[in-house]
Write a protein that holds these residues in place. Structure first.
Motif, mmCIF file in Angstrom:
data_model
loop_
_atom_site.group_PDB
_atom_site.id
_atom_site.type_symbol
_atom_site.label_atom_id
_atom_site.label_comp_id
_atom_site.label_asym_id
_atom_site.label_seq_id
_atom_site.Cartn_x
_atom_site.Cartn_y
_atom_site.Cartn_z
ATOM 1 N N GLU A 182 5.937 7.515 -1.311
ATOM 2 C CA GLU A 182 4.838 6.702 -0.576
ATOM 3 C C GLU A 182 3.913 5.695 -1.449
ATOM 4 O O GLU A 182 4.012 5.078 -1.407
ATOM 5 C CB GLU A 182 4.255 7.944 0.037
ATOM 6 C CG GLU A 182 4.013 6.672 1.273
ATOM 7 C CD GLU A 182 3.419 7.660 2.504
ATOM 8 O OE1 GLU A 182 3.417 7.256 3.474
ATOM 9 O OE2 GLU A 182 3.482 8.520 2.587
ATOM 10 N N SER A 183 2.745 7.047 -2.383
ATOM 11 C CA SER A 183 1.730 6.092 -3.047
ATOM 12 C C SER A 183 2.764 5.303 -3.876
ATOM 13 O O SER A 183 1.714 4.041 -3.948
ATOM 14 C CB SER A 183 1.107 7.509 -3.829
ATOM 15 O OG SER A 183 2.050 7.901 -5.152
ATOM 16 N N SER A 186 3.778 1.821 -1.960
ATOM 17 C CA SER A 186 2.552 1.862 -1.944
ATOM 18 C C SER A 186 2.071 0.173 -2.347
ATOM 19 O O SER A 186 0.855 -0.482 -2.242
ATOM 20 C CB SER A 186 1.877 2.526 -0.681
ATOM 21 O OG SER A 186 0.742 1.627 -0.295
#
Length: 315
Positions: A182-183, A186
């Motif tokens: 996710e990071s 992103s």
């Protein structure tokens, strides 16, 4: 006067009057029986409909089946009607599916498609796919090759993009060189804000129904604070978190219905737990931005499925 004089004379037997009296009795009996039967049928139908709607069946039908339809068919723009049409034997709702095209959602809604019915019988089993439904779309074909050992080369993709006007919008699949958490995902999106992801692919299998999640998916019980204003390039709050939330609400007995859409419950749970984005779909990127993106080492390949001019933006 004698007792016999008090007794009125017995009329002569009249076959016609007797026949009419018998028919009146039969008719009254038939009408009464029919009325009782109709009331019974109505009560049974209302009772069966109440059983169909009991508890949270209507809400879960939308939460599970409508969302599963979207997850399993990223190649379509999906617009579901209100739920639910109820009979003694089924719950159902209609859904309009139009092949996803380059551009915004509004243009997709008016670009063809068909209306289908998603139906669930009295035992909670969904009937899908309906006659006339075709899963393959240009975008589905592009997704089908994600993760293969022979992606289109960047040189070939550049050749295709160089032939297209820079200002055209493109519907494309961005295949990542390695799956991103996710990071990382992103951070990648923020670096390439001009090529925003509308849908993430959380499944790296070759072939089969891809596990997709439209990042702006609204959740039925989401509060207003779940979807605040986003900064340029920022992932929607209901991205991976929304996907995990939906999968977390699935129950073991949903597996049979999910299988009708080509989704495996165990794989959904694994993909949600892993939280790895293998690819994403961009619907509004310009050709010029895809040309810049193709050189990023984190990009394995770009597959263009459709292009279009934004005529509303022309002066």
């Amino acid at each position: 006067m004698t007792t016999q004089d008090d007794i009125p004379p017995i009329p002569d037997f009249d076959p016609g009057r007797t026949k009419r009296a018998v028919w009146r009795g039969v008719l009254r009996t038939a009408v009464t029986a029919t009325a009782i039967l109709l009331v019974g049928v109505l009560l049974l139908d209302l009772g069966a409909q109440w059983i169909q709607r009991r508890g949270d069946r209507e809400d879960r039908m939308v939460d599970v089946l409508e969302t599963a339809l979207r997850v399993a068919n990223p190649g379509y723009y999906t617009a579901a009607g209100s739920c639910c049409d109820t009979t003694a034997f089924s719950l159902s709702f209609t859904v309009r599916l139009a092949p996803l095209r380059a551009g915004d959602d509004a243009s997709n809604y008016f670009s063809g498609g068909a209306v289908f019915t998603v139906s669930q019988n009295q035992f909670g089993r969904v009937e899908w796919p309906p006659p006339g439904f075709v899963k393959e779309t240009p975008l589905f074909t592009a997704l089908d090759s994600v993760g293969t050992d022979a992606p289109p080369s960047k040189a070939d993709t550049k050749t295709i993009l160089d032939r297209l006007p820079e200002s055209m919008h493109a519907l494309a699949v961005v295949d990542l060189a390695k799956p991103l958490g996710e990071s990382e995902f992103s951070a990648f999106v923020q670096r390439h804000a001009a090529v925003p992801p509308e849908t993430a692919i959380y499944d790296g299998r070759i072939g089969g129904t891809p596990i997709s999640w439209r990042l702006a998916t609204s959740l039925p019980d989401a509060t207003q604070g779940d979807a605040p204003e986003l900064a340029p390039g920022e992932l929607p709050r209901n991205g991976l978190a929304g996907f995990r939330r939906w999968v977390g609400d699935l129950r073991d007995h949903d597996a049979v219905n999910l299988d009708k859409f080509g989704l495996d419950l165990k794989l959904l749970r694994k993909s949600a737990a892993d939280g790895l984005a293998y690819a994403y779909i961009t619907q509004r990127a310009r050709v010029s931005d895809l040309r810049a993106l193709i050189d990023d080492p984190q990009v394995r390949a770009i597959r263009v499925a459709d292009v279009a001019y934004d005529l509303t933006g022309l002066n």
